[in-house]
Design a protein around this motif. Structure first.
Motif, short mmCIF file in Angstrom:
data_model
loop_
_atom_site.label_atom_id
_atom_site.label_comp_id
_atom_site.label_asym_id
_atom_site.label_seq_id
_atom_site.Cartn_x
_atom_site.Cartn_y
_atom_site.Cartn_z
N ASP A 33 0.77 -1.25 0.02
CA ASP A 33 0.07 -0.03 0.10
C ASP A 33 0.71 1.17 -0.12
O ASP A 33 0.26 2.40 -0.10
N ASP A 34 2.10 1.25 0.43
CA ASP A 34 3.16 2.16 0.40
C ASP A 34 4.12 2.32 -0.62
O ASP A 34 5.16 3.26 -0.44
N PHE A 35 4.25 1.40 -1.51
CA PHE A 35 5.20 1.38 -2.51
C PHE A 35 5.04 0.74 -3.73
O PHE A 35 4.29 -0.30 -3.67
N GLY A 48 6.77 6.31 -3.29
CA GLY A 48 6.42 5.79 -2.00
C GLY A 48 5.69 6.87 -0.98
O GLY A 48 5.46 7.91 -1.23
N SER A 49 4.51 6.13 -0.16
CA SER A 49 4.02 6.92 0.68
C SER A 49 5.05 7.75 1.84
O SER A 49 5.83 7.12 2.01
N LEU A 55 11.00 4.28 7.63
CA LEU A 55 12.45 3.36 7.23
C LEU A 55 13.57 3.92 7.19
O LEU A 55 14.81 3.21 7.27
N PHE A 56 13.57 5.10 6.66
CA PHE A 56 14.63 6.06 6.42
C PHE A 56 15.13 6.66 7.54
O PHE A 56 16.18 7.79 7.40
N ASP A 59 10.06 11.19 9.62
CA ASP A 59 9.20 12.01 8.92
C ASP A 59 9.87 13.23 8.26
O ASP A 59 9.28 13.83 6.99
N ASN A 60 10.86 13.76 8.75
CA ASN A 60 11.41 15.13 8.17
C ASN A 60 12.48 15.00 6.95
O ASN A 60 13.08 15.97 6.76
N ILE A 61 12.76 13.46 6.62
CA ILE A 61 13.61 13.47 5.66
C ILE A 61 13.30 13.83 4.19
O ILE A 61 13.95 14.31 3.36
N ALA A 62 12.19 13.99 3.93
CA ALA A 62 11.37 14.24 2.71
C ALA A 62 10.00 14.63 2.90
O ALA A 62 9.37 14.52 4.10
#
Length: 148
Positions: A33-35, A48-49, A55-56, A59-62
């Motif tokens: 559902d997310d990729f 990607g959602s 996973l990375f 929330d603040n990386i993109a």
């Protein structure tokens, strides 16, 4: 080293999946559902959602729907023909009707549902055709990419 993928982060994956299937005529493979991925022999457009950002590292990386510097480019057989096919679909997403650029590409510029710029282009001058090289035969909607 080979550049193989670009990923769009979005708050709502399905509108982008449908949009890229519609404009390319190619199937997007949705793994979760997310990729999802739109694969060609030369590169992959991943979608990607925002939920996958955890996973990375957080929330603040993109940030979804905030691209102001990247244009996603697809080489097509005939920009004018693609414009005729897509004009009703693009509606107010159209940024620029087919125009021949100074560097020899004919270009159609529009936005996807998240506001990302998309360029369909066709090399039209001998110099642009030479620069584009023999790497691939461009696609038309509904056809498969293939190596030359």
């Amino acid at each position: 080293m080979n550049f193989i993928s670009l990923r769009i982060i979005t708050a709502d994956i399905m509108p982008l999946v449908r949009f890229y299937e519609q404009i390319t005529g190619l199937s997007v493979t949705q793994y979760t559902d997310d990729f999802a991925e739109l694969q060609t022999p030369l590169a992959t457009l991943a979608i990607g959602s925002t939920r996958i950002l955890q996973l990375f590292g957080g929330d603040n990386i993109a940030r979804a729907s905030s691209n102001q510097s990247v244009i996603l480019e697809f080489r097509v057989d005939d920009v004018d023909r693609e414009y005729q096919k897509l004009a009703d679909i693009l509606g107010d997403r159209l940024v620029q009707k087919p125009t021949t650029m100074p560097w020899g590409n004919r270009s159609l510029l529009f936005r996807d549902p998240d506001g990302n710029l998309v360029n369909f282009f066709t090399p039209v001058t001998p110099e642009a055709l030479e620069r584009s090289g023999p790497c691939c035969i461009p696609f038309s909607r509904g056809q498969q990419w293939r190596l030359a």
